[in-house]
Structure formats: C-alpha cells, structure tokens
Design a protein around this motif. Structure first.
Motif, PDB file in Angstrom:
ATOM      1  N   LEU A 296      11.733 -33.893  -4.559  1.00  0.00           N
ATOM      2  CA  LEU A 296      11.637 -33.094  -5.782  1.00  0.00           C
ATOM      3  C   LEU A 296      12.906 -33.348  -6.584  1.00  0.00           C
ATOM      4  O   LEU A 296      14.013 -33.301  -6.025  1.00  0.00           O
ATOM      5  CB  LEU A 296      11.541 -31.604  -5.432  1.00  0.00           C
ATOM      6  N   VAL A 297      12.739 -33.622  -7.886  1.00  0.00           N
ATOM      7  CA  VAL A 297      13.884 -33.780  -8.786  1.00  0.00           C
ATOM      8  C   VAL A 297      13.722 -32.772  -9.920  1.00  0.00           C
ATOM      9  O   VAL A 297      12.667 -32.721 -10.561  1.00  0.00           O
ATOM     10  CB  VAL A 297      13.945 -35.213  -9.361  1.00  0.00           C
ATOM     11  N   VAL A 298      14.750 -31.963 -10.145  1.00  0.00           N
ATOM     12  CA  VAL A 298      14.698 -30.949 -11.196  1.00  0.00           C
ATOM     13  C   VAL A 298      15.852 -31.183 -12.164  1.00  0.00           C
ATOM     14  O   VAL A 298      17.018 -31.227 -11.751  1.00  0.00           O
ATOM     15  CB  VAL A 298      14.798 -29.526 -10.611  1.00  0.00           C
ATOM     16  N   ASN A 299      15.507 -31.319 -13.439  1.00  0.00           N
ATOM     17  CA  ASN A 299      16.513 -31.501 -14.492  1.00  0.00           C
ATOM     18  C   ASN A 299      16.663 -30.215 -15.290  1.00  0.00           C
ATOM     19  O   ASN A 299      15.664 -29.622 -15.698  1.00  0.00           O
ATOM     20  CB  ASN A 299      16.073 -32.623 -15.436  1.00  0.00           C
ATOM     21  N   ALA A 300      17.872 -29.788 -15.566  1.00  0.00           N
ATOM     22  CA  ALA A 300      18.131 -28.585 -16.351  1.00  0.00           C
ATOM     23  C   ALA A 300      18.887 -28.945 -17.623  1.00  0.00           C
ATOM     24  O   ALA A 300      19.851 -29.718 -17.580  1.00  0.00           O
ATOM     25  CB  ALA A 300      18.930 -27.572 -15.535  1.00  0.00           C
ATOM     26  N   GLY A 301      18.440 -28.391 -18.741  1.00  0.00           N
ATOM     27  CA  GLY A 301      19.124 -28.643 -20.009  1.00  0.00           C
ATOM     28  C   GLY A 301      18.247 -29.378 -21.004  1.00  0.00           C
ATOM     29  O   GLY A 301      18.542 -29.392 -22.205  1.00  0.00           O
ATOM     30  N   ASN A 302      17.171 -29.982 -20.534  1.00  0.00           N
ATOM     31  CA  ASN A 302      16.268 -30.715 -21.407  1.00  0.00           C
ATOM     32  C   ASN A 302      14.883 -30.669 -20.767  1.00  0.00           C
ATOM     33  O   ASN A 302      14.704 -31.135 -19.647  1.00  0.00           O
ATOM     34  CB  ASN A 302      16.742 -32.173 -21.554  1.00  0.00           C
TER      35      ASN A 302
ATOM     36  N   LEU B 298      18.938 -30.679   0.490  1.00  0.00           N
ATOM     37  CA  LEU B 298      19.208 -30.404  -0.926  1.00  0.00           C
ATOM     38  C   LEU B 298      20.493 -31.096  -1.353  1.00  0.00           C
ATOM     39  O   LEU B 298      21.496 -31.075  -0.623  1.00  0.00           O
ATOM     40  CB  LEU B 298      19.389 -28.900  -1.151  1.00  0.00           C
ATOM     41  N   ARG B 299      20.491 -31.662  -2.547  1.00  0.00           N
ATOM     42  CA  ARG B 299      21.707 -32.234  -3.130  1.00  0.00           C
ATOM     43  C   ARG B 299      21.700 -31.936  -4.620  1.00  0.00           C
ATOM     44  O   ARG B 299      20.627 -31.827  -5.227  1.00  0.00           O
ATOM     45  CB  ARG B 299      21.769 -33.740  -2.886  1.00  0.00           C
ATOM     46  N   VAL B 300      22.872 -31.832  -5.208  1.00  0.00           N
ATOM     47  CA  VAL B 300      22.953 -31.575  -6.659  1.00  0.00           C
ATOM     48  C   VAL B 300      23.960 -32.546  -7.270  1.00  0.00           C
ATOM     49  O   VAL B 300      24.851 -33.057  -6.583  1.00  0.00           O
ATOM     50  CB  VAL B 300      23.358 -30.122  -6.967  1.00  0.00           C
ATOM     51  N   ALA B 301      23.791 -32.784  -8.582  1.00  0.00           N
ATOM     52  CA  ALA B 301      24.691 -33.719  -9.277  1.00  0.00           C
ATOM     53  C   ALA B 301      24.822 -33.322 -10.745  1.00  0.00           C
ATOM     54  O   ALA B 301      24.101 -32.448 -11.235  1.00  0.00           O
ATOM     55  CB  ALA B 301      24.144 -35.141  -9.154  1.00  0.00           C
ATOM     56  N   ARG B 302      25.756 -33.973 -11.409  1.00  0.00           N
ATOM     57  CA  ARG B 302      25.988 -33.716 -12.827  1.00  0.00           C
ATOM     58  C   ARG B 302      25.426 -34.872 -13.660  1.00  0.00           C
ATOM     59  O   ARG B 302      26.054 -35.914 -13.773  1.00  0.00           O
ATOM     60  CB  ARG B 302      27.501 -33.596 -13.104  1.00  0.00           C
ATOM     61  N   ALA B 303      24.241 -34.667 -14.213  1.00  0.00           N
ATOM     62  CA  ALA B 303      23.671 -35.679 -15.107  1.00  0.00           C
ATOM     63  C   ALA B 303      24.195 -35.466 -16.523  1.00  0.00           C
ATOM     64  O   ALA B 303      24.102 -36.346 -17.356  1.00  0.00           O
ATOM     65  CB  ALA B 303      22.142 -35.589 -15.096  1.00  0.00           C
ATOM     66  N   ARG B 304      24.736 -34.307 -16.780  1.00  0.00           N
ATOM     67  CA  ARG B 304      25.279 -33.950 -18.101  1.00  0.00           C
ATOM     68  C   ARG B 304      24.240 -34.134 -19.203  1.00  0.00           C
ATOM     69  O   ARG B 304      24.479 -34.795 -20.213  1.00  0.00           O
ATOM     70  CB  ARG B 304      26.559 -34.771 -18.392  1.00  0.00           C
ATOM     71  N   TYR B 305      23.073 -33.495 -18.997  1.00  0.00           N
ATOM     72  CA  TYR B 305      22.023 -33.531 -20.022  1.00  0.00           C
ATOM     73  C   TYR B 305      22.471 -32.810 -21.292  1.00  0.00           C
ATOM     74  O   TYR B 305      21.948 -33.048 -22.365  1.00  0.00           O
ATOM     75  CB  TYR B 305      20.741 -32.900 -19.485  1.00  0.00           C
ATOM     76  N   LYS B 306      23.388 -31.905 -21.146  1.00  0.00           N
ATOM     77  CA  LYS B 306      23.992 -31.238 -22.304  1.00  0.00           C
ATOM     78  C   LYS B 306      25.492 -31.423 -22.221  1.00  0.00           C
ATOM     79  O   LYS B 306      26.028 -31.956 -21.252  1.00  0.00           O
ATOM     80  CB  LYS B 306      23.634 -29.742 -22.327  1.00  0.00           C
ATOM     81  N   GLU B 307      26.169 -30.944 -23.268  1.00  0.00           N
ATOM     82  CA  GLU B 307      27.635 -31.036 -23.295  1.00  0.00           C
ATOM     83  C   GLU B 307      28.189 -29.923 -22.425  1.00  0.00           C
ATOM     84  O   GLU B 307      28.714 -28.934 -22.932  1.00  0.00           O
ATOM     85  CB  GLU B 307      28.138 -30.899 -24.730  1.00  0.00           C
ATOM     86  N   TRP B 308      28.054 -30.096 -21.141  1.00  0.00           N
ATOM     87  CA  TRP B 308      28.569 -29.063 -20.252  1.00  0.00           C
ATOM     88  C   TRP B 308      29.115 -29.708 -18.986  1.00  0.00           C
ATOM     89  O   TRP B 308      28.800 -30.849 -18.676  1.00  0.00           O
ATOM     90  CB  TRP B 308      27.507 -28.011 -19.926  1.00  0.00           C
ATOM     91  N   ASP B 309      29.940 -28.957 -18.298  1.00  0.00           N
ATOM     92  CA  ASP B 309      30.514 -29.479 -17.055  1.00  0.00           C
ATOM     93  C   ASP B 309      29.977 -28.635 -15.903  1.00  0.00           C
ATOM     94  O   ASP B 309      30.642 -27.730 -15.400  1.00  0.00           O
ATOM     95  CB  ASP B 309      32.053 -29.414 -17.126  1.00  0.00           C
ATOM     96  N   ARG B 310      28.761 -28.930 -15.511  1.00  0.00           N
ATOM     97  CA  ARG B 310      28.121 -28.189 -14.427  1.00  0.00           C
ATOM     98  C   ARG B 310      27.066 -29.092 -13.793  1.00  0.00           C
ATOM     99  O   ARG B 310      26.616 -30.060 -14.402  1.00  0.00           O
ATOM    100  CB  ARG B 310      27.451 -26.902 -14.933  1.00  0.00           C
TER     101      ARG B 310
END
Lengths: 408, 408
Positions: free
Chosen positions: B78-84, B23-35
């Motif tokens: 598996l790629v999961v996008n959150a925010g959009n 598992l790996r996670v990253a910040r794509a910044r789909y929204k104006e957020w810092d997570r």
C-alpha cells in the motif's frame, strides 16, 4: 431588521400602488421589540389567489390553513405575523390561526376562508392569541401603509426590506404587479422557502394564476439556496384584485397571457435574488449554471449540489479559485456525469475541460473575478441538452455568528 | 498536521504490531513542507484485501486503480500520498499511479495489481511523478515505522493522528486488527469519505473480508458527516496477512466468523468517530438517533438530514436548545413523517412530543446537556420500527476559517 445591512443589498425601489389592495401595519409585539410586526392587506371583492407552499412534512398551521383556502381560490385579506412562526405548536397553533381568520372575516365582512395567514419566526412557541387579536384590532384602524413599510414589517433576520414591481399589457391595458418578500436563512429548494406576497390589479382567474405562479416558481424560488435548510412555513401567495378591468386571464389563449406570465416570472426571479442577496452572512452572490446534463432536472440537481456545498461556498468566501471543490460537488450529486467530459469555468474563464485543468491555465483572471461581489460558476457535463441556473451566496463567519445564537 | 488540536481529540492508543505488515514513511515533499508525506506498507505473500471506495462520479485515478485491483483480492503493498489527491488530472494522474505501482512491484517482486495506492490533498494538480519516485525509493530503505508515525504521515488537515486496534478469537487463536485513518473535512455519507486502512494478521479469504468490511461500513463510515461533502478520493482498505495461521475465515460458518465481524465493525465504528471528532472546527460531537421510522433506510435519511443541517449544527455550536430546527430538518428530509407523532429529545430530556413542546418543558437540563462536549439528539417518528444512528459535529467559525483559505 438587523442593523448590519448586507453588502449585497439593493435600494428599495419605487413601487406604485395596486388598485384593490390596501396595506396596514401594527405592533403586535410578538417579541420584546418596538417595531411593527403585523401586516394586514385587504383586497377588493372578487380578488383571486394562488400559492406555493413548503414541501416540509412538518408544516406550520398557517401553511395548512392556506393550503385548504387555496382550493377555493378567493381572497379578501392577508395577515402576516413576524417574530413567531407558530410552527410545531399543536392545537394552540391551529386555534391562533383560526382566531385571526375569524376576527378578520368579521371586521371586513367575508368568509374566514377568504383570509390568508402567514407567520415567520421561532418554531415551537404558540402564537399568543391575545397579542394577535390586539395587533389586528390596531391594524384595522391604522392609516394605510406603503410597500416599504409592509416589506419592513414582514422581515425578521432580514437586513433590508425587499420589493419589486413590473407592468404588462393585458387586453390593451397596463396592469401592475407589486411584490414584497422576506427571508435570509433557512432558504433551500423544494419550494418558496420564505414568505413572499405578490399583488396585481389584473383580472386573473384563479387556476390560471396558479399555473403562472407555479411555472414562475420553478425558475425562481426553487432555484435559490442559502443553507440547504427548508423552513416549515415557506409561503408565496399571489393575489389578483381585478381592478384593472381587463378581459379575464383564463388560460394561455387569453389576450396578454404570455405578457402576464413573463412579468410574473420576472417578478419572482427578482424577488428570489433579493433573498439570496440577503443570505445570512453573504458577501457574494453566486450564480451556478449547469449545461450539458441529461435533463433539465438532472442539471438542476447538479447545480444545487454545487450551490449547497459548504466547501464550494467557503472557497468563494475566501476568493480562492479552488475549482477542485466544484469537481467534488458534481461528483457527489448522484446524477449522470463523466469525469473526462466535464468542463468548468469561473466567470468567462475556462479552468478545466476533458477531465483536467486547461492547458496553460492562468489563475489570475479567475482570482480577479472572485474578488467581485457577483461570481459565476459554469459547468458543462457534456452529456446532453439539460440546463439549469441556480443562485446562492458564500458561506462566511457571518452565517455562523447569526445562527449560533439566533434564538437567544 | 495542523498546530491547533481539536478539543475533541483523544490520545493515540498503544497499537501492537500486526504480523505480516511492515510500515515505512518518507518525505516526498508533495507540498512545501518538511514532514513525512508518503507511507509505504509491505504485506506478506498471501495477503488478501477488501475495500469500500467513494461513490463520486468524479473519482481519482487512485480510486479507479484500487477498484480494479480489488477484483483480484490479493495485496502486497500500500502506498499513500498526502498533500496531493491527484484527482481530476487526466492521463498524467493515471500515469502517476501506474508509475507508483510499477516501481513498488519491481522493488518487492509482485504484480503491479498487488499494489494499492491512495492519495489525499488538493484536487486538480497531477501528482508529480519524480517526487513520488524519489519518495518511494527513500521509503524502501527507511527504517520501520510505528502506527503513530504512519497515522501522522497520511494526515493532511487532521489535527491529531488517528488509530485503533482490537482483537478477536478465531479458530482458537487471538488475532489482531490495527487501523489508521485520516480525515476531517469533505466528510459525508455514501461511502468511506476519507482514507482508512485496516490491517489484520488473520487468515481471511477476500470475499468474506469484503462482506465483513461492507457490513461494517454501513454502520460506521456511512453514518458520519462533517459537511455533507463527499471526496473524490475516499478509500477504506482492509488487508489480511494470514500470519496468525488460523483456519481460513471463508464464510459465516467459519469458526470465529462472528467474532471477526464484530471486531472489524468495532474498529470501523471507532475509526469513524475519530474522524468526526476531528471535524473541521468541531467543538462538539453530536450523535443523532432516529427511531420509529418506516424503515432503517428512512431513519438513516432523516438522521442525515438533521446531521447535515447547518441550522442544527450552528445551534449546537451556540449551545442553544433550538429544537425547532430539528423539526425543520425532519420536515425537509423528504421521508415519511407526521408532525403530530413526532417526539424529540436532547440527551435524556424529552423536549417535544405529539407535535408540540412537552407540558411544563424545562430548558435547564437541555442547556446543561448542550454545554458538554458530547450532544445527543433523539427523534422518534412514531411510525414504525426503522432505526439509525449517525454522528456529526457542530458548525463553527473554525470550519469557515479552515475552508475559506485552505488551498492558498
């Protein structure tokens, strides 16, 4: 009546008397309140009746009583109790309805089956027969009431009294239709989902009255929803006293049949909208029109899926142009739909077509539209000729406040 | 993640690693957020996959992509996008999914159809390809993440991260199942209605994995509802890496098939309950059991009618023993029911049977039960052997607050 009036309320109109109908109200005190809560309407001999009743599998004994009495098609009286629905009360509930019908029949000299009874209020508590009998006895000798008093007396969580009227020319005579209605929650499709009473002085044979009422119901009471919940007691009854003396309306070939159908449909549509305008917690009236469906029935189902979606209704409450929730509600309806043919508008502004947002979509006019009290959502499925319009209201904190402690 | 945690939240458990899953996670910044908002899971070669996807007629391109890829039964990422959610975005949405699959396939050396993609968030805004590509590039070189970090990264309106695990003995070896899920609104029947991802090191042939997942879904994700609304993006995927080296689970005669099915069903049920516990605005978990229906399917529909009723859900929110609203919801379900055979209980207390309140009904124990965080409603229709249990939450001011201005 609640003390906080719906912001969507409209003033009670001037409604003329209907010859052959006498209204009286009394205080049966079904709850701990000091207000009229029993309505008694007496009709001239020869009055015909039609009705649409809840589709609930757990109907109140009043609904069962009316369903049987409607078969005969004759009416001499209507008794409406507010504050106790008498639903789910077993034999004691049935006995209360029979006692009301018997007492009324004896007082005015008719068969018990000529007496129609409707009750609204909390479920599961038998209607107290002693209070009903004392209330009825008081009603029999009360002075005549006007439409507004009757509309106020049948209300429960309603925030304003509701009534409409119309006229039509039948057989060269102007006939009058007057109507009152109550309801603000537990409002959903499949039938009337409220108590509505329609009165006309026209001479109308019972089968034709039923045909006209059923047709009007399809485009009115069956097209509104507040919370998707269907009452056990929903009842709409139409009474025709015949005092106008026209040649009887017997079928669609009768003189004035079209005019009468149109006037009745107009009355039903306006009554239905009055109920939505008093939807519990409502701040906006929402009209949902679905076109381009495979059939009218399919269009109706898609429109109801939108109108019953909590996410759509809260978005409108928040004046948020979140049209993606309309896409969601179309998608979940289970009806034929193709994402890439779907078009959506808010008011006059097209927001999406062909499966995505319109090019150069400008949210400003949509936001302006959503700030108004009346919101239109239009959906074109792009599949066929089916069409339907339904009405609902937004879902607000007011709904929660009213319903999280209604009974207490 | 929202800052106000659901009062029904449970702590994130210790979940062991699953061999063959990174598992790996990253910040794509789909929204104006810092997570972190992009989750990347890489699977060992030979990993099989199964899934259940939204029944919506307006699915997202991710759902369409997964539906096609599931036919092949193989998975490497598996790629999961959150925010959009990327739903209802036409060709641009499809292109974004294809770009993600292509970039991932190139990075790890697999076919694009081995890459599964899911997205969650607002509908109608194309997923920005540049952000996805930059986010993915960052994810490929990120340090390995743990289950909790992944569970947090897939969340949107969730108020707490959700994960469960289980073990089973298959072919003499202990296999592990780990799973994460996100979802708190737009939760309704007909499918998963959220994003859920299940990972196991067992060797499982894809058709058997699909059979076990579909069966588990019927008693878990299809039995929960928050608001009756069904998302356009709902996805549950199960991946089996095969690292445990057991003899392949191929059908119900395989050694350990029953144990695997049971463990997977347990995981799905616990995941589903975690979602209901995070229902938007929820303060109480409601379990509705319907017995005595003509069939299990009929029981399920009646239970869902109760669980989706705004009037039932607001009554529970108000800790009001208003069982009449349960009668209403049974009556409106459109399923076979007879009022005079109906019995209702709250918790262990029978409140109504045979069509009316029980003799000597004492509301005190019911009120005490309603004050707890977990409420049970039991209905016996008295008609047959059909049975179903579903779960929902109460309807509160919190739901309105969250949804009246979610997008803004």
């Amino acid at each position: 009546m609640s003390t906080s009036i719906s912001p969507l309320a409209t003033p009670f109109p001037d409604i003329p008397p209907v010859a052959g109908v006498r209204l009286r109200v009394a205080r049966a005190r079904y709850k701990e309140w000091d207000r009229t809560d029993l309505t008694f309407a007496e009709f001239a001999p020869g009055t015909t009746v039609a009705g649409v009743l809840t589709q609930s599998k757990c109907p109140s004994p009043e609904v069962e009583w009316c369903r049987k009495a409607l078969v005969l098609g004759d009416a001499r009286a209507l008794v409406v109790n507010a504050g106790n629905s008498n639903a789910f009360t077993g034999n004691r509930g049935r006995e209360a309805v029979e006692a009301i019908a018997a007492q009324t029949a004896q007082a005015i000299g008719c068969r018990p089956s000529d007496v129609f009874v409707a009750s609204t209020g909390v479920i599961g508590v038998p209607l107290p027969i002693d209070k009903a009998q004392a209330g009825l006895a008081a009603a029999f000798v009360a002075p005549e009431a006007d439409w507004r008093q009757a509309a106020e007396t049948i209300g429960t969580t309603d925030t304003y009294p509701k009534g409409v009227s119309a006229t039509a020319v039948v057989d060269g005579r102007t006939i009058t239709i007057a109507a009152i209605i109550k309801g603000s929650g537990m409002i959903a499709p499949d039938m009337a989902t409220m108590l509505g009473f329609i009165f006309t002085d026209a001479v109308v044979e019972a089968p034709f009255l039923q045909s006209a009422l059923s047709a009007a119901n399809t485009r009115s009471f069956s097209c509104i929803t507040v919370d998707g919940d269907t009452s056990t007691s929903d009842t709409v009854l139409a009474f025709a006293t015949g005092a106008a003396g026209n040649a009887p309306l017997a079928d669609d070939d009768s003189d004035g049949a079209d005019a009468f159908r149109a006037a009745l449909a107009d009355v039903c549509r306006r009554l239905a909208l009055l109920v939505v305008r008093d939807g519990e917690g409502a701040t906006k009236l929402i009209e949902v029109t679905v076109e381009g469906a495979e059939s009218d029935r399919s269009a109706h189902r898609v429109a109801m899926s939108i109108a019953n979606s909590p996410l759509v209704k809260t978005a409108i409450a928040g004046e948020d142009a979140n049209w993606g929730r309309v896409v969601m509600a179309v998608g979940k309806a289970g009806e034929p739909a193709e994402r890439d043919r779907l078009a959506i508008r808010f008011g006059a502004t097209q927001v999406a077509e062909g499966g995505l947002a319109v090019t150069g979509y400008d949210e400003a006019p949509v936001t302006a539209h959503l700030k108004g009290q009346e919101v239109e959502i239009g959906v074109d499925l792009g599949l066929g000729e089916g069409r339907a319009t339904v009405w609902t209201c937004d879902l607000t904190h007011g709904y929660i406040s009213i319903n999280a402690d209604y009974r207490s």
